[in-house]
Scaffold this motif. Structure first.
Motif, PDB file in Angstrom:
ATOM      1  N   GLY A  13       0.797  -1.220   0.000  1.00 15.09           N
ATOM      2  CA  GLY A  13       0.000   0.000   0.000  1.00 15.09           C
ATOM      3  C   GLY A  13       0.830   1.270   0.000  1.00 15.09           C
ATOM      4  N   ARG A  51      -3.416  10.624   4.706  1.00 19.53           N
ATOM      5  CA  ARG A  51      -3.741   9.229   4.417  1.00 19.53           C
ATOM      6  C   ARG A  51      -2.874   8.293   5.259  1.00 19.53           C
ATOM      7  NH1 ARG A  51      -5.671   4.649   3.503  1.00 19.53           N
ATOM      8  NH2 ARG A  51      -5.270   3.503   1.608  1.00 19.53           N
ATOM      9  N   LEU A  52      -1.595   8.623   5.373  1.00 18.51           N
ATOM     10  CA  LEU A  52      -0.696   7.780   6.162  1.00 18.51           C
ATOM     11  C   LEU A  52      -1.011   7.864   7.651  1.00 18.51           C
ATOM     12  CD1 LEU A  52       2.695   8.404   4.347  1.00 18.51           C
ATOM     13  CD2 LEU A  52       1.328   6.327   4.339  1.00 18.51           C
ATOM     14  N   GLY A  54      -3.900   8.494   8.928  1.00 17.75           N
ATOM     15  CA  GLY A  54      -5.185   7.840   9.148  1.00 17.75           C
ATOM     16  C   GLY A  54      -5.135   6.327   9.053  1.00 17.75           C
ATOM     17  N   SER A  55      -4.066   5.794   8.523  1.00 15.42           N
ATOM     18  CA  SER A  55      -4.028   4.323   8.343  1.00 15.42           C
ATOM     19  C   SER A  55      -3.431   3.627   9.539  1.00 15.42           C
ATOM     20  CB  SER A  55      -3.221   3.959   7.111  1.00 15.42           C
ATOM     21  OG  SER A  55      -1.870   4.358   7.257  1.00 15.42           O
TER      22      SER A  55
END
Length: 55
Positions: A13, A51-52, A54-55
């Protein structure tokens, strides 16, 4: 990234995110002027960071 994805049949990912961001910035640099590119780069980098986080 492509070689590993084909051989191991798995997609990393983070590698995919970095690759897509690179391609989007490359296309944006070819299609826009420098001032707009600076803003786009900041926005895309911020979006990738969120995004990072939140992952």
């Amino acid at each position: 990234m492509g070689y590993v994805a084909v051989v191991r049949r798995r997609l990393n990912g983070l590698a995919a995110l970095v690759s897509v961001t690179f391609v989007v910035l490359l296309v944006a640099s070819l299609l826009t002027e420098a001032r707009i590119l600076l803003a786009k780069e900041s926005i895309l980098t911020g979006a990738a960071g969120l995004r990072l986080v939140g992952s």
